[in-house]
Design an enzyme around this catalytic site. Structure first.
Site, short mmCIF file in Angstrom:
data_model
loop_
_atom_site.label_atom_id
_atom_site.label_comp_id
_atom_site.label_asym_id
_atom_site.label_seq_id
_atom_site.Cartn_x
_atom_site.Cartn_y
_atom_site.Cartn_z
N ASP A 120 36.42 35.21 43.86
CA ASP A 120 37.30 35.24 42.70
C ASP A 120 38.77 35.35 43.07
O ASP A 120 39.64 35.23 42.21
CB ASP A 120 36.92 36.41 41.78
CG ASP A 120 36.36 35.94 40.45
OD1 ASP A 120 36.54 34.76 40.12
OD2 ASP A 120 35.73 36.75 39.74
N HIS A 172 40.69 49.60 46.89
CA HIS A 172 41.69 49.72 45.82
C HIS A 172 42.50 48.45 45.62
O HIS A 172 42.63 47.94 44.50
CB HIS A 172 42.62 50.89 46.17
CG HIS A 172 43.50 51.34 45.06
ND1 HIS A 172 44.77 50.86 44.84
CD2 HIS A 172 43.31 52.27 44.10
CE1 HIS A 172 45.33 51.47 43.81
NE2 HIS A 172 44.45 52.32 43.33
N ASN A 184 37.07 30.32 37.58
CA ASN A 184 36.33 29.40 38.46
C ASN A 184 34.83 29.42 38.23
O ASN A 184 34.06 28.98 39.09
CB ASN A 184 36.64 29.74 39.92
CG ASN A 184 36.29 31.19 40.27
OD1 ASN A 184 35.91 31.98 39.40
ND2 ASN A 184 36.41 31.54 41.54
N ASN A 211 48.28 59.96 37.98
CA ASN A 211 47.02 60.47 37.41
C ASN A 211 46.95 61.98 37.35
O ASN A 211 45.87 62.56 37.44
CB ASN A 211 45.84 59.97 38.23
CG ASN A 211 45.75 58.47 38.23
OD1 ASN A 211 46.19 57.81 37.30
ND2 ASN A 211 45.19 57.91 39.29
N VAL A 234 62.11 49.83 37.57
CA VAL A 234 60.67 49.74 37.80
C VAL A 234 59.94 50.01 36.48
O VAL A 234 60.24 50.98 35.79
CB VAL A 234 60.21 50.73 38.88
CG1 VAL A 234 58.69 50.70 39.04
CG2 VAL A 234 60.89 50.41 40.22
N SER A 283 46.38 53.32 38.26
CA SER A 283 46.35 52.22 39.23
C SER A 283 45.72 50.97 38.64
O SER A 283 46.02 49.86 39.05
CB SER A 283 45.54 52.63 40.47
OG SER A 283 46.25 53.44 41.33
#
Length: 478
Positions: free
Chosen positions: A185, A218, A231, A322, A361, A409
């Site tokens: 993928d 990760h 795909n 987190n 950011v 994340s």
């Protein structure tokens, strides 16, 4: 910005993972041992940032000052006025400021509190090479597990794909723990030539495969959320038509040190990446305090790097963290430094979670399938820009697999994908244009109906969701 399987590192995203990088053109890398040994007994091998004026002449003088202080120049960023140095001289901070050239030093600070784990610069071995993967055109057919991707429905990516899957002209940097480009993928959208490994003292390693993951899934998970290909296999990313590059900034122990992150963002800018995702916080401090000598110097060096990249056309998107922490009202930090012994301390709002709190950011909080704030997600009025799904997100894993992860994340790459769709539709847009549009097009999301005193602000802009949940459909309809 969190880490699940490893100690506290990736508090910016999942409770578990990280990234990579290099230097560039005007920033010449050096690894020359000093000719001037320090009189002090050797101490542990440490890395430092040394800041000066951003000009070749000033940087050259600081390089000489580093060598005279018993240090080695690891990397120089002349466009930033930042030198990464390495030394066993316990008096390096003082000695580098002495002498004629030392007057050019604006600030100096250690990048970690533990000795350098990768050893002296130039001694680490590169990862084994692997064959590159050719680009392939994605077929416009449903992928088998799209129905499991509730997150794509929440941000309306499924509807946006009826307009565009994104452009091959857009390149996204996955600044993380490495990406498995052999995953079916990810292979069609992977750009090997612009990928890099930054975890050897912040020196770019472009050896084939060096940017692949070694101990963490990760980065591969993040990459799938951004741009898993359409795909007929597995899942579909937010922007399945764009290209991705791996910028590895997380080492095998799960740490993202400042020199790694600087290397990564400079590499991204030099290689013309349009958007970069940063699902981590820079170790070893969850919050880097401006009024602390070492931390202040590092904060300034990292700030310069991200500002320079923004000026070069890179939009940086980062996980909020987190720790269920109010970023707008900082009081304590009990877990830093995380590479040695944490020392609880009082902090204030001049202490920054980097890179997510740096100017320019995009800071992303996490939501659940029920469109409420994930319990782990950091928050803060005028700190969170937008929110996106981050709880139990299905995406790619190394070795061709798929799995669920949770954390800011996982939220950040959704917004990175939306920004990539925006850039595809408006290739002339600057990072500032993308930032404004991300905020404007986000769906206003009110504070909980059950009162929560921490959710300050209005429906249009509050501490939990910022200016709302990211909206991919509005992003491409403008």
């Amino acid at each position: 910005m969190s880490r699940s399987s490893r100690p506290r590192r990736w508090t910016a995203g999942l409770a578990a993972t990280a990234l990579t990088l290099t230097t560039l053109g005007a920033a010449t890398a050096h690894a020359v041992p000093s000719d001037h040994a320090s009189a002090a007994a050797p101490g542990p091998l440490m890395n430092y940032v040394v800041n000066t004026k951003a000009s070749p002449g000033h940087v050259r003088k600081v390089e000489d000052a580093v060598k005279a202080a018993g240090g080695t120049v690891v990397t120089s960023y002349r466009q930033l006025g930042v030198v990464i140095a390495q030394s066993t001289n316990p008096d390096f901070r003082t000695d580098v400021r002495s002498g004629h050239n030392g007057r050019e030093v604006q600030s100096v600070g250690a990048t970690r509190t533990a000795a350098v784990s990768e050893g002296p610069v130039g001694t680490a071995k590169s990862a084994a090479g692997v064959k590159s993967v050719e680009d392939a055109e994605a077929a416009p057919v449903p992928d088998p597990r799209e129905l499991d991707q509730w997150d794509m429905v929440q941000i309306k990516a499924d509807q946006a794909h009826a307009v565009t899957d994104g452009s091959r002209g857009v390149l996204v940097g996955i600044n993380d723990s490495g990406v498995d480009d052999t995953h079916p993928d990810l292979a069609p959208n992977f750009d090997a030539k612009d990928s890099v490994n930054c975890v050897n003292n912040g020196v770019p390693d472009t050896t084939a495969g060096a940017w692949r993951p070694t101990t963490s899934s990760h980065g591969t998970h993040v990459a799938g959320t951004v741009a898993a290909a359409r795909n007929g296999v597995g899942i579909v990313g937010v922007a399945p038509g764009v290209r991705i590059a791996s910028v590895k900034v997380v080492n095998d122990d799960g740490f993202i040190y400042p020199e790694y992150s600087i290397c990564g963002i400079v590499w991204a800018a030099e290689h013309h990446m349009d958007v970069t995702n940063h699902s981590y916080f820079i170790d070893p401090f969850e919050f880097w305090c401006k009024d602390n000598g070492d931390q202040g110097a590092v904060q300034e060096a990292v700030r310069r790097a991200y500002a320079w990249a923004t000026g070069r056309g890179v939009l940086s998107v980062a996980a909020a963290g987190n720790s269920n922490y109010d970023l707008a009202n900082k009081t304590t930090d009990n877990g830093s430094p995380n590479d040695s012994t944490p020392v609880p301390r009082q902090i204030n709002n001049s202490c920054l979670d980097m890179p997510t709190e740096l100017p320019g950011v995009i800071t992303v909080a996490s939501t659940t399938q029920a469109r409420v704030r994930s319990g782990f997600s950091n928050f803060g009025l005028n700190k969170i820009d937008v929110a996106a799904p981050g709880s139990s997100i299905l995406s790619t894993l190394p070795g061709g697999g798929y799995g669920n992860m949770s954390g800011t994340s996982m939220a950040s790459p959704h917004v990175t994908g939306v920004a990539a769709l925006m850039k595809s539709a408006h290739p002339w847009w600057s990072p500032q244009d993308l930032e404004r549009a991300l905020r404007k097009e986000a769906d206003d999301t009110a504070c909980p109906t059950t009162p929560d005193a921490r959710c300050t602000g209005t429906t249009a802009n509050n501490a939990f969701f910022g200016e709302g949940i990211a909206d991919a459909l509005d992003a491409v309809k403008r």
